[in-house]
Each structure stands twice: as structure tokens, then as C-alpha cells.
Design a protein around this motif. Structure first.
Motif, PDB file in Angstrom:
ATOM      1  N   ARG A 790       0.842  -1.195   0.000  1.00  0.00           N
ATOM      2  CA  ARG A 790       0.000   0.000   0.000  1.00  0.00           C
ATOM      3  C   ARG A 790       0.877   1.245   0.000  1.00  0.00           C
ATOM      4  O   ARG A 790       2.088   1.169   0.197  1.00  0.00           O
ATOM      5  CB  ARG A 790      -0.973   0.005   1.173  1.00  0.00           C
ATOM      6  CG  ARG A 790      -0.353  -0.086   2.547  1.00  0.00           C
ATOM      7  CD  ARG A 790      -1.426  -0.069   3.642  1.00  0.00           C
ATOM      8  NE  ARG A 790      -2.305  -1.223   3.578  1.00  0.00           N
ATOM      9  CZ  ARG A 790      -3.416  -1.358   4.298  1.00  0.00           C
ATOM     10  NH1 ARG A 790      -3.774  -0.400   5.141  1.00  0.00           N
ATOM     11  NH2 ARG A 790      -4.171  -2.425   4.178  1.00  0.00           N
ATOM     12  N   GLU A 791       0.259   2.392  -0.227  1.00  0.00           N
ATOM     13  CA  GLU A 791       0.992   3.648  -0.336  1.00  0.00           C
ATOM     14  C   GLU A 791       1.388   4.179   1.040  1.00  0.00           C
ATOM     15  O   GLU A 791       0.605   4.132   1.987  1.00  0.00           O
ATOM     16  CB  GLU A 791       0.148   4.701  -1.050  1.00  0.00           C
ATOM     17  CG  GLU A 791      -0.087   4.417  -2.520  1.00  0.00           C
ATOM     18  CD  GLU A 791      -0.953   5.469  -3.183  1.00  0.00           C
ATOM     19  OE1 GLU A 791      -0.894   5.583  -4.420  1.00  0.00           O
ATOM     20  OE2 GLU A 791      -1.696   6.169  -2.461  1.00  0.00           O
ATOM     21  N   TYR A 792       2.629   4.720   1.099  1.00  0.00           N
ATOM     22  CA  TYR A 792       3.135   5.383   2.293  1.00  0.00           C
ATOM     23  C   TYR A 792       3.733   6.728   1.898  1.00  0.00           C
ATOM     24  O   TYR A 792       4.346   6.862   0.830  1.00  0.00           O
ATOM     25  CB  TYR A 792       4.189   4.523   2.999  1.00  0.00           C
ATOM     26  CG  TYR A 792       3.600   3.318   3.691  1.00  0.00           C
ATOM     27  CD1 TYR A 792       3.154   3.399   5.009  1.00  0.00           C
ATOM     28  CD2 TYR A 792       3.455   2.113   3.019  1.00  0.00           C
ATOM     29  CE1 TYR A 792       2.593   2.309   5.633  1.00  0.00           C
ATOM     30  CE2 TYR A 792       2.899   1.012   3.642  1.00  0.00           C
ATOM     31  CZ  TYR A 792       2.468   1.121   4.955  1.00  0.00           C
ATOM     32  OH  TYR A 792       1.909   0.030   5.568  1.00  0.00           O
ATOM     33  N   GLY A 793       3.542   7.700   2.770  1.00  0.00           N
ATOM     34  CA  GLY A 793       4.047   9.040   2.497  1.00  0.00           C
ATOM     35  C   GLY A 793       5.308   9.327   3.285  1.00  0.00           C
ATOM     36  O   GLY A 793       5.326   9.198   4.518  1.00  0.00           O
ATOM     37  N   PHE A 794       6.375   9.713   2.570  1.00  0.00           N
ATOM     38  CA  PHE A 794       7.611  10.122   3.211  1.00  0.00           C
ATOM     39  C   PHE A 794       7.830  11.618   2.966  1.00  0.00           C
ATOM     40  O   PHE A 794       6.962  12.310   2.437  1.00  0.00           O
ATOM     41  CB  PHE A 794       8.779   9.285   2.685  1.00  0.00           C
ATOM     42  CG  PHE A 794       8.647   7.822   3.005  1.00  0.00           C
ATOM     43  CD1 PHE A 794       8.954   7.341   4.272  1.00  0.00           C
ATOM     44  CD2 PHE A 794       8.179   6.926   2.056  1.00  0.00           C
ATOM     45  CE1 PHE A 794       8.809   5.998   4.579  1.00  0.00           C
ATOM     46  CE2 PHE A 794       8.041   5.582   2.349  1.00  0.00           C
ATOM     47  CZ  PHE A 794       8.353   5.111   3.608  1.00  0.00           C
ATOM     48  N   ARG A 795       8.994  12.102   3.329  1.00  0.00           N
ATOM     49  CA  ARG A 795       9.210  13.544   3.291  1.00  0.00           C
ATOM     50  C   ARG A 795       9.060  14.121   1.902  1.00  0.00           C
ATOM     51  O   ARG A 795       8.517  15.192   1.710  1.00  0.00           O
ATOM     52  CB  ARG A 795      10.608  13.878   3.840  1.00  0.00           C
ATOM     53  CG  ARG A 795      10.803  15.348   4.086  1.00  0.00           C
ATOM     54  CD  ARG A 795      12.197  15.641   4.576  1.00  0.00           C
ATOM     55  NE  ARG A 795      13.156  15.721   3.480  1.00  0.00           N
ATOM     56  CZ  ARG A 795      14.367  16.233   3.604  1.00  0.00           C
ATOM     57  NH1 ARG A 795      14.772  16.686   4.768  1.00  0.00           N
ATOM     58  NH2 ARG A 795      15.185  16.284   2.581  1.00  0.00           N
ATOM     59  N   ASP A 796       9.521  13.368   0.898  1.00  0.00           N
ATOM     60  CA  ASP A 796       9.565  13.934  -0.447  1.00  0.00           C
ATOM     61  C   ASP A 796       8.784  13.121  -1.472  1.00  0.00           C
ATOM     62  O   ASP A 796       8.845  13.414  -2.660  1.00  0.00           O
ATOM     63  CB  ASP A 796      11.025  14.037  -0.913  1.00  0.00           C
ATOM     64  CG  ASP A 796      11.757  12.706  -0.806  1.00  0.00           C
ATOM     65  OD1 ASP A 796      11.171  11.751  -0.252  1.00  0.00           O
ATOM     66  OD2 ASP A 796      12.910  12.619  -1.270  1.00  0.00           O
ATOM     67  N   SER A 797       8.051  12.084  -1.051  1.00  0.00           N
ATOM     68  CA  SER A 797       7.367  11.261  -2.042  1.00  0.00           C
ATOM     69  C   SER A 797       6.315  10.386  -1.371  1.00  0.00           C
ATOM     70  O   SER A 797       6.312  10.203  -0.152  1.00  0.00           O
ATOM     71  CB  SER A 797       8.374  10.377  -2.805  1.00  0.00           C
ATOM     72  OG  SER A 797       8.994   9.464  -1.907  1.00  0.00           O
ATOM     73  N   VAL A 798       5.429   9.832  -2.201  1.00  0.00           N
ATOM     74  CA  VAL A 798       4.460   8.817  -1.787  1.00  0.00           C
ATOM     75  C   VAL A 798       4.734   7.581  -2.633  1.00  0.00           C
ATOM     76  O   VAL A 798       4.706   7.651  -3.866  1.00  0.00           O
ATOM     77  CB  VAL A 798       3.011   9.297  -1.982  1.00  0.00           C
ATOM     78  CG1 VAL A 798       2.034   8.177  -1.660  1.00  0.00           C
ATOM     79  CG2 VAL A 798       2.732  10.520  -1.118  1.00  0.00           C
ATOM     80  N   ARG A 799       5.008   6.460  -1.975  1.00  0.00           N
ATOM     81  CA  ARG A 799       5.397   5.264  -2.714  1.00  0.00           C
ATOM     82  C   ARG A 799       4.611   4.052  -2.244  1.00  0.00           C
ATOM     83  O   ARG A 799       4.181   3.983  -1.090  1.00  0.00           O
ATOM     84  CB  ARG A 799       6.894   4.995  -2.524  1.00  0.00           C
ATOM     85  CG  ARG A 799       7.791   5.933  -3.324  1.00  0.00           C
ATOM     86  CD  ARG A 799       9.245   5.644  -3.058  1.00  0.00           C
ATOM     87  NE  ARG A 799       9.663   6.166  -1.768  1.00  0.00           N
ATOM     88  CZ  ARG A 799      10.858   5.928  -1.211  1.00  0.00           C
ATOM     89  NH1 ARG A 799      11.713   5.154  -1.836  1.00  0.00           N
ATOM     90  NH2 ARG A 799      11.175   6.447  -0.047  1.00  0.00           N
ATOM     91  N   VAL A 800       4.432   3.095  -3.149  1.00  0.00           N
ATOM     92  CA  VAL A 800       3.791   1.821  -2.820  1.00  0.00           C
ATOM     93  C   VAL A 800       4.861   0.876  -2.287  1.00  0.00           C
ATOM     94  O   VAL A 800       5.872   0.636  -2.955  1.00  0.00           O
ATOM     95  CB  VAL A 800       3.096   1.210  -4.050  1.00  0.00           C
ATOM     96  CG1 VAL A 800       2.530  -0.162  -3.716  1.00  0.00           C
ATOM     97  CG2 VAL A 800       1.999   2.138  -4.547  1.00  0.00           C
ATOM     98  N   MET A 801       4.641   0.335  -1.073  1.00  0.00           N
ATOM     99  CA  MET A 801       5.642  -0.498  -0.428  1.00  0.00           C
ATOM    100  C   MET A 801       4.958  -1.670   0.274  1.00  0.00           C
ATOM    101  O   MET A 801       3.764  -1.599   0.608  1.00  0.00           O
ATOM    102  CB  MET A 801       6.438   0.311   0.596  1.00  0.00           C
ATOM    103  CG  MET A 801       6.888   1.660   0.102  1.00  0.00           C
ATOM    104  SD  MET A 801       8.274   2.284   1.030  1.00  0.00           S
ATOM    105  CE  MET A 801       9.576   1.257   0.415  1.00  0.00           C
ATOM    106  N   PRO A 802       5.686  -2.754   0.523  1.00  0.00           N
ATOM    107  CA  PRO A 802       5.126  -3.829   1.353  1.00  0.00           C
ATOM    108  C   PRO A 802       4.757  -3.292   2.733  1.00  0.00           C
ATOM    109  O   PRO A 802       5.425  -2.405   3.266  1.00  0.00           O
ATOM    110  CB  PRO A 802       6.275  -4.842   1.437  1.00  0.00           C
ATOM    111  CG  PRO A 802       7.120  -4.560   0.230  1.00  0.00           C
ATOM    112  CD  PRO A 802       7.029  -3.083   0.012  1.00  0.00           C
ATOM    113  N   VAL A 803       3.703  -3.811   3.304  1.00  0.00           N
ATOM    114  CA  VAL A 803       3.226  -3.317   4.594  1.00  0.00           C
ATOM    115  C   VAL A 803       4.173  -3.747   5.712  1.00  0.00           C
ATOM    116  O   VAL A 803       4.885  -4.751   5.595  1.00  0.00           O
ATOM    117  CB  VAL A 803       1.808  -3.841   4.873  1.00  0.00           C
ATOM    118  CG1 VAL A 803       0.820  -3.292   3.858  1.00  0.00           C
ATOM    119  CG2 VAL A 803       1.788  -5.373   4.859  1.00  0.00           C
ATOM    120  N   PRO A 804       4.222  -2.996   6.835  1.00  0.00           N
ATOM    121  CA  PRO A 804       5.141  -3.346   7.931  1.00  0.00           C
ATOM    122  C   PRO A 804       4.869  -4.708   8.550  1.00  0.00           C
ATOM    123  O   PRO A 804       5.774  -5.321   9.114  1.00  0.00           O
ATOM    124  CB  PRO A 804       4.905  -2.217   8.950  1.00  0.00           C
ATOM    125  CG  PRO A 804       4.381  -1.072   8.149  1.00  0.00           C
ATOM    126  CD  PRO A 804       3.566  -1.700   7.062  1.00  0.00           C
TER     127      PRO A 804
END
Length: 952
Positions: A790-804
């Protein structure tokens, strides 16, 4: 006039009419079917005279129909009649008298339903075994247990004469002959009489294999599975649910994830009322007493419209009000808590049956009994109660930007963090439940639960004070929460085809999280008050009180109506919610939300029995959200196919799809708390209308193969298209954290859109289970593969990543062996591979999103948790247990010894950083190293269960 006499008159009349319309029949000889079509009435007259059989049919069903049959072509009357009726929409069947009856195809089947009651008490009997067999061969064609109301239902039976047999341990077996007519619903009643039995010691393992055949797609855990020792050496319902395919329980937080879903996307219910649990670390503070629970059911991807609106699934625990296998008094002692349960049942005026349950649980964390607690538990909690100094140092960066001198003073004080203490843990809960059976048409169920929980970190940030005595008088990291709920359910058997249920329920949840640690907002205010606060700098400067309260009142009513083609389910829920939460000092802006909300939910669902093997279910939920003034539609569909190949092989296949929304959501906000035991504040709130509710599409396939009597194979596959999800928008929360806004007053965020962002996700997985169950041995092997992104928001981008919480590969072996009537040996081995997000969650939530932070800390950066440095080693654990039971007079004693993590494997839990040189030291290179925290080591646990006061 009897039914038989009416049928004979009708047969004579119909045959007479047919004879008057027909022509002279041909002699009984074989001919090929010609191309010309014959009027169906005339064809039946020819057939009857050619074969000399008795026919019965309704002339109205024959009008305008023709057949290609003209003369007998079959080797028998039934074979010839099948050919005659081909493509006419009609079918034949044989009545018990031998007469052949012709009916439209859609109306040939019938239903057999009934109820089983105790003849002396007049109460219903759940769990009785009902068998149905044809009188011609006396071989059981099907069997099933009665439901919780003592009812049974056989669908899509062929008309004919059957023998119905009902049996129950301790009662005399009852039999009835029943004639089933087409297009009808036959209702029978069995009154069971007590029959004392004298047997040698008997091992009763229940009817799990039978329930598996009848209910292959509802995962159900009964009392013995629910109370199994797990986790920290005590019975924990959440951790025991981990034995169900598709369910993953975090080893650290004990958060429960169903088929790739987030913890907050699953609703946990107690008798239909919600339970909220903000802290469940390692599984020793279970939400409620497992000894009070008789059954837990889990509905996963593809659940029906009547189950509710949740993205991942629904878990419902039911009180053990009626449990025939236990004595009236049941007490359980283990190193964590003491349990007591009382069951009672009596009859009022010989007509009304009353059953009662009372259960109480109290933690004994620091009492004398705790001296037998395994030392590995205390070592684990003590090590996890150490403050994460690195996060505290990183939080002081704004101070360094404003005044480097003050920053150096604070950093030096952080070196004085004392050794961690064991946290204070305390919990108490009370369960009350009752069931009142009024005759056989009315019943009333009531239950109440009250739970009070405390977890105190007992850890100071030593840098805040130079005087040791200050540290001993402060208890800065406190989680205090309570749950209370109750429900009243009235069930009424309106007719033999309709059951009406009405439930009123209410729940209240309150959390207070207080701590006196350093946070970002106060880190910026500290330089201005330094000269006034003196040595009590952080204690006075950063008081924090996070809280969450939610109250819910629900009125629900539903009806279940049986008809010739299936069952209709319909109902409504009126939900009123009052909630508030506040997180004031983690970010430059305070998150505060208080609101009353209302929603109305309607559901309708039709179960259609297309034939004896195929059943389809179609329905939908309709939810009106008052805050947005909109209706939300959730259509759902499923099909189930059941095939019996002889008496020893059964196939059951179910496919389902549907739309699932969620109107009450859970969030976790990472904190920089003095204790690392719980690094976040959890809260719940309903959708407020500023954002649309989360939505997902479910697609699931489940296959069950039962190889009677002992073996079974199951396969499950799910796909979830998570079109709309919620995530905390951490970068937005840091926006006000600039030098230009430091002097401004605290800004409040009062709508969900102000701190929540929309996201998308996708999850899919497979599960394979092989199991063998006998009276003495129960064993299984399960392998699961799952992917969730699912999508996660970081300081400079929003990326699709495996869930924690992703654990792509899971393998489990389980064995329960009973070599003797009084002895049970158990063993479980579990392994998991592919875990990432190896550091504590605040590293990703805070350090990778704050606009004031650097991208790297030494060689580490937290915007990509899939990097090699963030991968955890495989998880492996082997547990064994031994239980011995012995009756002593009217008392049953059960002693159990468990050894968790027998091999004492060091399983990685997560990692944190620490500095070898000061962080961001401008005079030299920064050296930052990694430190690993581990899960529970080898742990011994002993528990004693006493059941007594046999009324006999």
C-alpha cells in the motif's frame, strides 16, 4: 379427509380427463422417436396404457407442451418417461405408494426442518446429531448438528419417504418416518428423553470434523482452543487465533491482521459488541478472560452482507453460557492471572429455562504467585522498557538550530539514563451472561463486560533531572484504559419459517496516555524557558495527556425467513457514536477531534438453493452516513458447491466477491515516549464526512476436501483490491515546524482531512492446509504465501511499499496427541520468512517524514524499508506442552506445563540506533551503530485448572 384419499381422488380425475382427451394407444412395442411432435397430454395417455403404471399430474402444467416421443423407446417405464419429458420443463419422481408423479422441474424439491427439545424441561438442545436416510436402504444420506436454538434444516430433498433419527449423548435416540411431498416444507419436532448410561472412561473430542464438513468456510475455535497457553505463558485469545489460516498476529504488538489487512481494519466483537484494545504487547494483557469464552468465529475475505462493513474481517467471541462439558465452578491459575468462572442452570415453574455465567479475572503481576513466572519474561520486558535515546536526541535537532549551547547541555544529560525497570501491569475484568428460554418460541440473551487495564513504563528520562530522588517519585509513561459493553437480544420463532431477532447493545471505551517525556513541540519551546525551569527541565516542560473516548449505542433487528427456494435474511442497524481524541504535543499542531455521529445500515441477503449441490448467496449493505448525507452501497455475492462421492469423500467449494467499506477506523500515531514498550498512541474514530470511507473489493476462493473419517485438505485464495485506504499524513503534521512559526500559538487540526491522507493498496495470498483428526491424534500442516502492499508518504514522495506487518512465507506444524484418557501432549512449530521494516516504526513515521530532519543518520535512512539493512532474520519457534487431568470425587483437576521457544532461539523483533559519537557532531564524523532487540527466550509456564461441584 386424509391427504392420501385426496391424492387418490385427484389421480383418478386427472387420469380420467387424460383418457377422454387421448386417442387409442399403440401396442407396447419399441419404435424410434419420430421427427413429428406429439401433444404432451396425448403422449402421457399413450405412455400410461403402454406401460400400465399409475400416473399423477396436474393438467394445467401440460397445456401447450409437446414432445418428440411418440411410442415407447426405453427398456423400462421410468427410462421411457425420462425421454418423454425431455425438454418439457417437467420431471417425474416416485411417491412412497409407487405412483409416478409429474411436476415442473423448479418445484420438485422440498425442505425438511425441525427442532429438538428436552422432553422434561421443554428447552432446546443445541448440538444434537440429526441423520436422514431413505427407508428403502436405511443408509444415512446426510447428517448435521442442531444449531444454537436446537433447530435443523435439510435443503433440497427429493420427495419420498425418509427416516429421521436424532441422537444426543445421555438421551434416548428418537426416530420418525416422514413423507416429503414436492414443493413443500415439512416441519417435525423431536422430544428427547434422558437415558442414563454407564460407560468406561470416555474421551470426548467434540464434533469438530462434522462442523468442518457442514461449515467449511467459517473458521471456528471452541473453548479448548481458545484457552490454550500461548505468548507469555497465559491463555490469549488473539494469539490463539493465529492458528487460523490467513490470520497473522504480530509477535511484538500482538496486533491481529487478517489476509493482508491492517490491525484497525478488523473488528473484534464480544457477543456482537465492539472491544477496543490500544495495547496488547506480547499478548499478556488480553482484552478479556479467555476462560469465559465458549466459541470464537472468524469471517475473512468474502463474508456476507449481514456480517457488517469492515475492510479485512470480523471476529466474534461468544460467552460460554451453555457448556455441557464443564462443571459449575471452574478456576484457572497461571503465572499471569487468576480466573474464576461459575455456570448455573435452573428451571422456573417447569417452563422457563435460565442459564447463567459469571467470570472474573485478576492479574497477579507482583503478588506471591508471580514468583513462579519465568525469568525470561521479566528480562524481555525490562530490556524493552529502555528509552530509545537516539530518537530523543533526534528530537532535539530544532534546539540545536536555535541554541547549540543548550543542545550540548541536553545531550550530555541523556547519557545518564538509568537501567530500565520492569513495567507495572495490572488488569481486571468481569463477565456476566445469561440465557432465558421461554417455552420454545422465545428466548432472551443478555451479557455484560467490564475491563480495566493499566500499563506503566516506570522509566524516567534521566537527563531531565540530576537528583536521583526525583526519578523515584515519578511514573511518567502510563497507559490506562477501560472497556465496558452490554447487549440484550430477544429471539422469537414467529412461524416455522421465520425467526426474528432484535438486539440493543452499548459500549464505552476510554484511554488516557500520560507521560512526561520529550516531544517535538516542547523541544522548540525549551530554550525560551530554560532559565526558569532549572533542573526539572523536561519533567515540567513536557507534560503530555493523549486520550481517546468512544461511546456507541446500537439498535439492531433482523429476520431470517425460509421459503421454497432458499432463505431470505434482512435487517437494519441504527448506530449512534460519540467520540473524542486529542494528541497535543507530538507535533507542532495539536490533533483534536470531538464529534457525535449517526449512521443507518440496512442489509438484505438471499440464499438460493439451486439444487442439492449448489447454493448461491446475493445481497448488499446500504449505509447512510449522516455527516456526509450520502448512502454507500456494498453489493456481495457468493456461490457454494457441495459434492458427495460415496460416504468417504466430500468436496466443498466456495467463491465470493463483493465491496467492503469501513465507517469506524483505527489509527496509530508514533510518539517519542520515555518507554519503548508502546511507541505509539492508538485511537478510534468514525468517518466524519471530510473524507469518503475506505473501500476495498474482495475476491476469494476456498476448497475443502473431506476424506472421511480422518483426513481433510483445504485451499484458500484471496485477492483484495484496496481502492481507498487511510494513512496518517506525517509530512503535513510537520508543516508548521519552521523558525518563522515557532512563536505562533498551537494550531489545531479538527477534521480528519487535516491529518489523514487517502491511499491505495493491494493484497493477495494462498493457504494450504493438510489435517488429520482422530480421537487420539489431531495434527495439521499449514503453509501460507501472502503479498500486501500500500501507499506510504515520506518527506519527499508517496510510494507503494510492502506493509510493515508483511510476512510473505509462513509454515506451521501442530500436533495434539492423547495417548491416555488423562494425558495430552502438544507441540507446535512456526516459521516465518521475508520480514522487512526492521527498525521501530517511529523511525519511519517521524525521522523519514520531518522536513527538518536530514535524509541520513550515518549510513542509515528510513525512506526505503525494503533495503537489506531493514530486513529481519527468519522467525522460528518451537513450543511443547503437557496436560494431565484427573477426577477426584466430584472435582476435576488439570495440570498443564508448557515450554515456549524450547530451543531458546534469538528471534529478531526490531532494531534501533545508538550513537558512538555525538549525532551531527560538526567536529568529526558521526558514527551510528545498530542495536537489535529480541523476542521471548525459552519460557516455562505452569497452570492449574480446577473444576468442581458436580451436581450429581
Amino acid at each position: 379427509m386424509s391427504d392420501t384419499f385426496r391424492q387418490l381422488l385427484r389421480a383418478v380425475a386427472i387420469v380420467g380427463i387424460a383418457a377422454s382427451l387421448g386417442s387409442e394407444p399403440a401396442p407396447a412395442q419399441s419404435h424410434s422417436t419420430g421427427a413429428a411432435e406429439l401433444d404432451l397430454v396425448e403422449a402421457l395417455v399413450r405412455f400410461q396404457e403402454a406401460w400400465g403404471v399409475d400416473l399423477i399430474y396436474d393438467i394445467r402444467h401440460l397445456g401447450g407442451k409437446y414432445t418428440a416421443w411418440t411410442y415407447p423407446v426405453g427398456s423400462s417405464a421410468t427410462q421411457d418417461l425420462t425421454t418423454l419429458l425431455d425438454r418439457t420443463g417437467l420431471v417425474w419422481f416416485r411417491l412412497p405408494s409407487g405412483t409416478l408423479s409429474i411436476r415442473p422441474r423448479r418445484n420438485v424439491y422440498a425442505r425438511l426442518r425441525g427442532n429438538v427439545i428436552d422432553a422434561s424441561l421443554g428447552t432446546t438442545m443445541p448440538g444434537a446429531t440429526v441423520r436422514i436416510m431413505e427407508t428403502s436402504d436405511s443408509v444415512a444420506s446426510d447428517e448435521l448438528p442442531t444449531d444454537s436454538d436446537g433447530r435443523f434444516l435439510f435443503l433440497r430433498r427429493y420427495p419420498g419417504e425418509y427416516l429421521v433419527q436424532v441422537s444426543y449423548l445421555g438421551y434416548r435416540t428418537q426416530e420418525q418416518k416422514v413423507v416429503i411431498w414436492p414443493d413443500s416444507s415439512v416441519n417435525v419436532e423431536f422430544k428427547m428423553e434422558v437415558q442414563p448410561i454407564n460407560l468406561e472412561p470416555l474421551i470426548v473430542l467434540g464434533d469438530a470434523h462434522l462442523r468442518e464438513m457442514e461449515l467449511p468456510f467459517r473458521d471456528i475455535m471452541l473453548a479448548d482452543d481458545v484457552t490454550r497457553i500461548s505468548g507469555m505463558g497465559t491463555a490469549d485469545i488473539i494469539r490463539n487465533i493465529n492458528d487460523i489460516a490467513g490470520v497473522r498476529v504480530s509477535e511484538v504488538s500482538s496486533d491481529l491482521h487478517i489476509q493482508g489487512g491492517k490491525a484497525g481494519e478488523t473488528q473484534f466483537l464480544l457477543d456482537g459488541s465492539p472491544i477496543y484494545e490500544p495495547v496488547h504487547s506480547f499478548g499478556f494483557t488480553g482484552a478479556f478472560n479467555a476462560n469465559a469464552i465458549g466459541r470464537v468465529s472468524v469471517d475473512k475475505a468474502g463474508f456476507g452482507a449481514a456480517k457488517g462493513s469492515y475492510l479485512a474481517g470480523v471476529i466474534n467471541a461468544e460467552h460460554a453460557v451453555q457448556d455441557e462439558n464443564t462443571l459449575p465452578v471452574d478456576m484457572l491459575f497461571d503465572p499471569m492471572n487468576i480466573n474464576a468462572r461459575v455456570n448455573a442452570a435452573f428451571t422456573v415453574r417447569g417452563r422457563t429455562r435460565v442459564e447463567f455465567l459469571g467470570a472474573f479475572r485478576k492479574s497477579i503481576w507482583e503478588n506471591w504467585w508471580s514468583t513462579i513466572r519465568s525469568g525470561s519474561i521479566d528480562n524481555l520486558l525490562q530490556s524493552w522498557n529502555n528509552p530509545d535515546v537516539f530518537l530523543l536526541q533526534a528530537s532535539l535537532y530544532p534546539v540545536k538550530a536555535l541554541n547549540p549551547i543548550y543542545y550540548d547541555i541536553l545531550i550530555n544529560r541523556l547519557s545518564k539514563v538509568p537501567a530500565a525497570d520492569i513495567p507495572f501491569i495490572d488488569y481486571t475484568d468481569l463477565h456476566l451472561a445469561s440465557r432465558i428460554q421461554f417455552k420454545r418460541h422465545h428466548s432472551l440473551n443478555a451479557s455484560f463486560y467490564l475491563g480495566d487495564n493499566k500499563m506503566h513504563g516506570r522509566q524516567l528520562i534521566a537527563a531531565v533531572a540530576e537528583e536521583v530522588e526525583d526519578q523515584a517519585t515519578t511514573d511518567p509513561d502510563r497507559y490506562d484504559w477501560t472497556n465496558s459493553n452490554g447487549q440484550l437480544t430477544w429471539t422469537y420463532l414467529a412461524t416455522d419459517k421465520a425467526v426474528v431477532k432484535t438486539q440493543m447493545r452499548g459500549s464505552h471505551y476510554s484511554l488516557r496516555h500520560t507521560y512526561a517525556g520529550l516531544d517535538r513541540q516542547n523541544a522548540e519551546l525549551i530554550p525560551r524557558g530554560l532559565f526558569f525551569l532549572g533542573e526539572r527541565l523536561f519533567i515540567d516542560a513536557a507534560p503530555t495527556d493523549d486520550g481517546n473516548r468512544i461511546t456507541e449505542v446500537v439498535l439492531e433487528s433482523s429476520a431470517e425467513i425460509d421459503h421454497d427456494a432458499g432463505t431470505l435474511l434482512a435487517g437494519f442497524e441504527s448506530i449512534n457514536t460519540w467520540h473524542s481524541f486529542r494528541i497535543p504535543t507530538i507535533f507542532p499542531r495539536t490533533i483534536s477531534h470531538t464529534r457525535a455521529s449517526h449512521r443507518l445500515a440496512l442489509h438484505v441477503e438471499e440464499e438460493l438453493d439451486l439444487n442439492r449441490s449448489l447454493m448461491v448467496t446475493a445481497g448488499s449493505r446500504f449505509t447512510y452516513l449522516a455527516s456526509s448525507g450520502k448512502w454507500y452501497l456494498e453489493p456481495r455475492f457468493s456461490a457454494q458447491w457441495k459434492v458427495f462421492l460415496g460416504d468417504r469423500l466430500r468436496f466443498n467449494v466456495r467463491g465470493a466477491t463483493g465491496v467492503y467499506s469501513q465507517f469506524l477506523n483505527q489509527f496509530d500515531v508514533s510518539t517519542i515516549s520515555p518507554s519503548t514498550l508502546v511507541p505509539s498512541t492508538r485511537f478510534w474514530m468514525p468517518v466524519d464526512g471530510s473524507l469518503p470511507p475506505p473501500k476495498a473489493f474482495h475476491h476469494s476462493l476456498r476448497v475443502s476436501v473431506q476424506m472421511l473419517p480422518n483426513w481433510s485438505i483445504r485451499f484458500e485464495r484471496y485477492v483484495k483490491d484496496q481502492r481507498r485506504l487511510y494513512r496518517i499524513d506525517y509530512p503535513t503534521l510537520w508543516v508548521a515546524d519552521t523558525e518563522e512559526t515557532l512563536d505562533e500559538r498551537v494550531q489545531y487540526i479538527q477534521t480528519q482531512a487535516g491529518f489523514i491522507a487517502l491511499a491505495k493498496g493491494f493484497a493477495w495470498g494462498n493457504a494450504y492446509i493438510l489435517a488429520r483428526n482422530t480421537q487420539a491424534l489431531k495434527t495439521s500442516v499449514r503453509y501460507e504465501y501472502s503479498v500486501a502492499e500500500r501507499e506510504y508518504g515520506f518527506r519527499d514522495s508517496v510510494r507503494v511499499m510492502p506493509v510493515p506487518w508483511s510476512e510473505p512465507h509462513r509454515l506451521e506444524f501442530a500436533l495434539d496427541w492423547k495417548p491416555h484418557a488423562h494425558l495430552l501432549l502438544s507441540a507446535r512449530w512456526r516459521g516465518g520468512w521475508g520480514r522487512i521494516w526492521g527498525f521501530r516504526q517511529p523511525y519511519y513515521d517521524l525521522l523519514a517524514t520531518d522536513v527538518r530532519q536530514g535524509l541520513r543518520f550515518g549510513v542509515h535512512e528510513f525512506r526505503d524499508p525494503t533495503r537489506r539493512a531493514h530486513r529481519l532474520d527468519p522467525f522460528k519457534r518451537f513450543d511443547v506442552g503437557l496436560a494431565y487431568s484427573r477426577p477426584v470425587g466430584g472435582t476435576e483437576l488439570r495440570l498443564r506445563i508448557d515450554v515456549l521457544n524450547v530451543t531458546n532461539r534469538l528471534n529478531e523483533a526490531d532494531r534501533n540506533l545508538y550513537e558512538a559519537t555525538p549525532i551531527h557532531d560538526e567536529t568529526g564524523p558521526t558514527v551510528i551503530l545498530t542495536e537489535t532487540r529480541y523476542l521471548l527466550g525459552r519460557t516455562w509456564s505452569i497452570s492449574l485448572r480446577v473444576q468442581c461441584c458436580d451436581p450429581r
